[in-house]
Design an enzyme around this catalytic site. Structure first.
Site, PDB file in Angstrom:
ATOM      1  N   THR A 175       0.906  -1.155   0.000  1.00  0.00           N
ATOM      2  CA  THR A 175       0.000   0.000   0.000  1.00  0.00           C
ATOM      3  C   THR A 175       0.929   1.184   0.000  1.00  0.00           C
ATOM      4  O   THR A 175       2.085   1.064   0.391  1.00  0.00           O
ATOM      5  CB  THR A 175      -0.891   0.031   1.278  1.00  0.00           C
ATOM      6  OG1 THR A 175      -1.993  -0.874   1.119  1.00  0.00           O
ATOM      7  CG2 THR A 175      -1.474   1.403   1.564  1.00  0.00           C
ATOM      8  N   GLY A 205     -10.374  -3.468   1.243  1.00  0.00           N
ATOM      9  CA  GLY A 205      -9.567  -3.414   2.466  1.00  0.00           C
ATOM     10  C   GLY A 205      -9.834  -2.151   3.274  1.00  0.00           C
ATOM     11  O   GLY A 205     -10.861  -1.482   3.108  1.00  0.00           O
ATOM     12  N   GLY A 228      -5.757  -5.483   6.178  1.00  0.00           N
ATOM     13  CA  GLY A 228      -6.866  -4.539   6.193  1.00  0.00           C
ATOM     14  C   GLY A 228      -8.053  -4.949   7.047  1.00  0.00           C
ATOM     15  O   GLY A 228      -8.675  -4.104   7.699  1.00  0.00           O
TER      16      GLY A 228
HETATM   17  N1  ASP Z   1      -4.068  -2.564   3.925  1.00  0.00           N
HETATM   18  C1  ASP Z   1      -4.107  -3.040   2.577  1.00  0.00           C
HETATM   19  C2  ASP Z   1      -5.349  -3.848   2.386  1.00  0.00           C
HETATM   20  O1  ASP Z   1      -5.723  -4.576   3.272  1.00  0.00           O
HETATM   21  C3  ASP Z   1      -2.941  -3.889   2.218  1.00  0.00           C
HETATM   22  C4  ASP Z   1      -1.640  -3.461   2.792  1.00  0.00           C
HETATM   23  O2  ASP Z   1      -1.466  -2.351   3.225  1.00  0.00           O
HETATM   24  O3  ASP Z   1      -0.741  -4.265   2.807  1.00  0.00           O
HETATM   25  O4  ASP Z   1      -5.918  -3.772   1.333  1.00  0.00           O
END
Ligand code: ASP
Length: 317
Positions: A175, A205, A228
């Site tokens: 991200t 997410g 997420g």
């Molecule tokens: N938080 C993001 C999601 O769950 C993925 C990540 O940050 O690694 O989509």
């Protein structure tokens, strides 16, 4: 003039053993480029919202990071991207989820915030809105990278052998995000992601869920990265703001505690935050988090693993 910008390129870093000096240099260059993109805005007295947008655009354009170009694949081998922006003083917010086409999903989120009556648009409706707004579009090959495709094949093979689980594997993470406090003390946050490798099509997410992966109010601006689902269940970003506003905690104390608690719940990851005095916090509970910060002195600091700030950088932080 005092201002601060902090960025992250995701908590899904390569393992330290797998990080070659060339790869590390590439990540650091990408982070520095993003820092400078936002810094230029703040240095000219521009708003925090514009600085975080510019920094996130730079990270979306860089295929090393999981957002825009270089986004991870769903289990169906497609791309579905989420992005969000929020401004603290006005509490204006905009987000998109499950889009594939806008070259810079953060601009799609900003268009929702500034040119629609809505806060969150998803899928085909979001893309239709972006087309009507004249945003730049790219076809699927633009977003594709061999590395992400191989990561999907490895993840599908792992599931074939071991079965489906929600194992919180840093290799699936990524991200990008930015938070800023501008010279006028205004706060803003922006986050953009391809999500997690092998995610179920339709899964959304924490990134576009306000209060979970993205948040900005009068006390702080937060952008998160990590598993997420756990960040959503914990309203992670808003939890930090609440502890500051109601519990009178410092950003550092609130952010570090929340990230540690998320880790205990099985939610690996981290986040970046800035408060209205320009203090930053960059906590994470996993191996590493691509991250960086820059202030009015123009010194760009970047980190990947647990690297202590040097004395000079600490005084500037
Ligand atoms: N938080 C993001 C999601 O769950 C993925 C990540 O940050 O690694 O989509």
């Amino acid at each position: 003039m005092k201002f601060t910008l902090a960025i992250h390129g995701g908590a899904g870093t390569r393992r330290r053993e797998a990080m070659s000096p060339e790869a590390e240099a590439g990540y650091r260059t990408g982070l520095q480029h993003a820092l400078m993109s936002g810094y230029r805005v703040l240095k000219e007295g521009g708003p925090a919202l514009e600085a975080v947008t510019k920094a996130v655009m730079a990270l979306e354009d860089d295929p090393q990071f999981n957002a825009g170009r270089g986004a991870v694949y769903t289990s169906a081998g497609t791309h579905e991207m989420d992005a969000a922006v929020m401004e603290g003083a006005s509490r204006k917010a905009g987000a998109v989820a499950g889009v594939m086409g806008p070259r810079n999903p953060v601009l799609a989120a900003r268009a929702v915030m500034e040119r629609s009556e809505n806060v969150l648009l998803i899928g085909e409706g979001a893309m239709q809105f972006c087309r009507e707004q004249g945003l730049a579009f790219k076809k699927a090959p633009y977003f594709a990278t061999t590395e992400r495709f191989e990561a999907l094949q490895a993840e599908l093979e792992r599931r074939r052998v071991k079965g489906m689980d929600m194992r919180d594997d840093a290799a699936k993470h990524g991200t990008v995000g930015a938070v800023a406090c501008d010279a006028g003390g205004n706060l803003a946050a922006a986050t953009s992601t391809g999500g997690m490798t092998g995610k179920t099509p339709g899964r959304v997410g924490d990134c576009p869920v306000f209060g979970a992966g993205t948040w900005a109010d009068e006390s702080c601006a937060i952008s998160a990265t990590g598993h997420g689902e756990v960040f959503i269940r914990y309203a992670a970003a808003h939890e930090i703001a609440s502890r500051m506003r109601l519990g009178k905690q410092s950003l550092a104390a609130a952010a570090e505690a929340v990230v540690a608690e998320l880790g205990a719940l099985g939610g690996s990851g981290g986040l970046i935050g800035v408060d209205a005095t320009g203090e930053v916090a960059l906590p994470f509970n996993c191996t590493g988090m691509y991250r960086g910060r820059i202030g009015a002195d123009g010194i760009a600091w970047t980190g990947i693993y647990r690297e202590p700030l040097k004395a000079k950088e600490l005084s500037a932080a």
